[in-house]
Design a protein around this motif. Structure first.
Motif, PDB file in Angstrom:
ATOM      1  N   TRP A   1      30.174  33.738  35.793  1.00  9.21           N
ATOM      2  CA  TRP A   1      31.426  33.226  36.363  1.00  9.21           C
ATOM      3  C   TRP A   1      32.500  34.299  36.340  1.00  9.21           C
ATOM      4  N   GLY A   2      32.658  34.983  35.195  1.00  9.87           N
ATOM      5  CA  GLY A   2      33.671  36.019  35.078  1.00  9.87           C
ATOM      6  C   GLY A   2      33.420  37.174  36.014  1.00  9.87           C
ATOM      7  N   GLU A   3      32.168  37.584  36.143  1.00 11.01           N
ATOM      8  CA  GLU A   3      31.835  38.710  37.011  1.00 11.01           C
ATOM      9  C   GLU A   3      32.126  38.406  38.469  1.00 11.01           C
ATOM     10  N   ARG A   4      31.889  37.159  38.895  1.00 15.31           N
ATOM     11  CA  ARG A   4      32.187  36.787  40.290  1.00 15.31           C
ATOM     12  C   ARG A   4      33.675  36.922  40.581  1.00 15.31           C
ATOM     13  N   ILE A   5      34.501  36.478  39.659  1.00 17.98           N
ATOM     14  CA  ILE A   5      35.960  36.539  39.877  1.00 17.98           C
ATOM     15  C   ILE A   5      36.448  37.979  39.829  1.00 17.98           C
ATOM     16  N   VAL A   6      35.971  38.748  38.852  1.00 19.08           N
ATOM     17  CA  VAL A   6      36.399  40.142  38.719  1.00 19.08           C
ATOM     18  C   VAL A   6      35.994  40.945  39.952  1.00 19.08           C
ATOM     19  N   ALA A   7      34.844  40.634  40.534  1.00 20.08           N
ATOM     20  CA  ALA A   7      34.384  41.351  41.728  1.00 20.08           C
ATOM     21  C   ALA A   7      35.345  41.171  42.891  1.00 20.08           C
ATOM     22  N   THR A   8      36.011  40.024  42.975  1.00 21.81           N
ATOM     23  CA  THR A   8      36.952  39.773  44.074  1.00 21.81           C
ATOM     24  C   THR A   8      38.289  40.480  43.865  1.00 21.81           C
ATOM     25  N   LEU A   9      38.551  40.920  42.632  1.00 21.32           N
ATOM     26  CA  LEU A   9      39.843  41.551  42.346  1.00 21.32           C
ATOM     27  C   LEU A   9      39.910  42.981  42.850  1.00 21.32           C
ATOM     28  N   GLY A  10      38.782  43.672  42.816  1.00 15.56           N
ATOM     29  CA  GLY A  10      38.807  45.078  43.188  1.00 15.56           C
ATOM     30  C   GLY A  10      39.652  45.860  42.196  1.00 15.56           C
ATOM     31  N   ASP A  11      40.602  46.640  42.712  1.00 10.72           N
ATOM     32  CA  ASP A  11      41.494  47.434  41.856  1.00 10.72           C
ATOM     33  C   ASP A  11      42.769  46.689  41.491  1.00 10.72           C
ATOM     34  N   LYS A  12      42.921  45.468  41.964  1.00  8.18           N
ATOM     35  CA  LYS A  12      44.131  44.708  41.687  1.00  8.18           C
ATOM     36  C   LYS A  12      44.115  44.178  40.258  1.00  8.18           C
ATOM     37  N   PRO A  13      45.242  44.189  39.565  1.00 11.87           N
ATOM     38  CA  PRO A  13      45.291  43.585  38.224  1.00 11.87           C
ATOM     39  C   PRO A  13      45.229  42.060  38.340  1.00 11.87           C
ATOM     40  N   PRO A  14      44.711  41.371  37.339  1.00 10.55           N
ATOM     41  CA  PRO A  14      44.650  39.910  37.405  1.00 10.55           C
ATOM     42  C   PRO A  14      46.052  39.312  37.439  1.00 10.55           C
ATOM     43  N   GLN A  15      46.190  38.208  38.194  1.00  9.52           N
ATOM     44  CA  GLN A  15      47.495  37.578  38.358  1.00  9.52           C
ATOM     45  C   GLN A  15      47.560  36.188  37.741  1.00  9.52           C
ATOM     46  N   THR A  16      46.455  35.494  37.689  1.00 13.56           N
ATOM     47  CA  THR A  16      46.442  34.125  37.203  1.00 13.56           C
ATOM     48  C   THR A  16      45.748  34.061  35.845  1.00 13.56           C
ATOM     49  N   THR A  17      45.919  32.940  35.162  1.00  6.95           N
ATOM     50  CA  THR A  17      45.247  32.729  33.880  1.00  6.95           C
ATOM     51  C   THR A  17      43.739  32.816  34.040  1.00  6.95           C
TER      52      THR A  17
END
Length: 202
Positions: free
Chosen positions: A135-151
């Motif tokens: 689950w975490g890897e799927r979300i991180v993959a969509t971020l690319g180089d962007k820092p996380p914004q949501t909880t």
């Protein structure tokens, strides 16, 4: 000092940060130190003599005790009662009064013994299971180089990092000055940690 000039004081208090103040703020830690220094330095300035006049000024230090699950509300009051809402300035003033009363009763003596010990502990992280990691890897993959914004994004990235690191090393230190002991940990130590360890021990 041997001439009677105050050099430093170390205070310790077990509470989470005050919260509710502007983003860049020293919280009660910084306000406490500034207030203590403002009180002590003028009062004791006359104690400085020619041999110490170029010495560093008095320094107040506030260390953070067990604090992860302690906040500034009165837990004897029912949860549905109105929350007590002192300002950070009012809260700090209360701490200063207690500390300065204690400071006024301090007796001084030369330290007969100085000692220190340090240990480095390897500790394993609580890592995610397979489902949580995917689950975490799927979300991180969509971020690319962007820092996380949501909880959710922050939590997802943490799972990936924990899986990668697996463990860490922490430093635990103990310092003895005469009959005074100072013990340190580099973590945010929860007040219940000791109780939990005691309950789990045989």
């Amino acid at each position: 000092s041997r001439k009677g000039r105050p050099i430093a004081v170390l205070a310790n208090f077990s509470m989470h940060y005050f919260s509710g103040v502007e983003a860049l703020h020293p919280d009660y830690f910084g306000l406490f130190c500034n207030g203590f220094q403002e009180y002590v330095t003028p009062v004791d300035a006359a104690k400085a003599d020619a041999s110490t006049s170029d010495a560093p000024p008095f320094v107040a230090i506030m260390s953070h005790g067990c604090s992860g699950d302690i906040w500034r509300r009165d837990y004897k009051v029912p949860a549905d009662a109105p929350l007590q809402s002192p300002t950070v300035t009012e809260y700090t003033a209360g701490l200063l009064k207690i500390a300065l009363d204690a400071y006024g009763s301090v007796s001084y003596a030369p330290a007969t013994e100085l000692a220190m010990t340090e240990r480095r502990l390897s500790m394993k992280y609580r890592v995610p299971d397979t489902q949580r990691l995917e689950w975490g890897e799927r979300i991180v993959a969509t971020l690319g180089d962007k820092p996380p914004q949501t909880t959710e994004e922050v939590y997802a990235r943490e799972q990936v990092i924990l899986h990668k690191l697996q463990s860490t090393e922490i430093v635990v230190q103990a310092i003895r000055i005469g009959d005074i002991a100072i013990a340190t940990t580099p973590n945010e130590t929860y007040a219940l940690t000791g109780l939990k360890l005691k309950l789990q021990s045989p």
